[in-house]
Design a protein around this motif. Structure first.
Motif, PDB file in Angstrom:
ATOM      1  N   ALA A  22       0.809  -1.221   0.000  1.00  0.00           N
ATOM      2  CA  ALA A  22       0.000   0.000   0.000  1.00  0.00           C
ATOM      3  C   ALA A  22       0.839   1.266   0.000  1.00  0.00           C
ATOM      4  N   LEU A  23       2.003   1.240   0.655  1.00  0.00           N
ATOM      5  CA  LEU A  23       2.779   2.464   0.837  1.00  0.00           C
ATOM      6  C   LEU A  23       4.099   2.509   0.088  1.00  0.00           C
ATOM      7  N   ALA A  29      -3.199   6.430   0.841  1.00  0.00           N
ATOM      8  CA  ALA A  29      -2.880   5.587  -0.314  1.00  0.00           C
ATOM      9  C   ALA A  29      -4.167   4.981  -0.878  1.00  0.00           C
ATOM     10  N   HIS A  30      -5.103   4.627  -0.024  1.00  0.00           N
ATOM     11  CA  HIS A  30      -6.361   4.053  -0.481  1.00  0.00           C
ATOM     12  C   HIS A  30      -7.228   5.105  -1.204  1.00  0.00           C
ATOM     13  N   ARG A  76      -6.246   5.809  -4.899  1.00  0.00           N
ATOM     14  CA  ARG A  76      -6.562   4.790  -5.906  1.00  0.00           C
ATOM     15  C   ARG A  76      -7.847   5.075  -6.560  1.00  0.00           C
TER      16      ARG A  76
END
Length: 116
Positions: A42-43, A112-113, A116
């Motif tokens: 994710a990061l 990060a989510h 997207r």
């Protein structure tokens, strides 16, 4: 109960407490490495930063706990009480630092989510 003028039990309580602090430091280190592995997808590089912060916190915790154990032992042997002992700074610092690292990781994952 006192024994020969002593007002503390000369048992292994300080040593057990020191060992518990070391286990806590190791648990923080393991959590930091596990978090780094889980957060990497994710990061990316941000997970490494969070993991290194956690490892630095674990190192400070282990070093601080060793210093604290020495101060407790000196206070108990010299003064026979913990009035001049280490206090609660280490506990407060660990709580604040763990919370800060956790919040930083949560914000990074949410950011990060959202990207997207």
């Amino acid at each position: 109960m006192t024994d020969g003028g002593r007002i503390f039990d000369p048992g292994l309580q300080p040593e057990r407490t020191a060992l518990a602090w070391r286990r806590t430091g190791l648990a923080v280190a393991v959590g930091a490495v596990a978090g780094m592995r889980v957060l990497t997808p994710a990061l990316g590089a941000g997970a490494v930063v969070v993991g290194l912060l956690g490892l630095a916190l674990a190192t400070l915790l282990v070093v601080g706990s060793m210093r604290r154990a020495r101060r407790v032992e000196v206070a108990l042997l010299r003064d026979h009480c913990l009035a001049a002992g280490p206090g609660g700074r280490l506990v407060a610092t660990v709580c604040i630092a763990c919370t800060a690292v956790g919040v930083a990781a949560l914000v990074a994952v949410l950011a990060a989510h959202a990207a997207r």
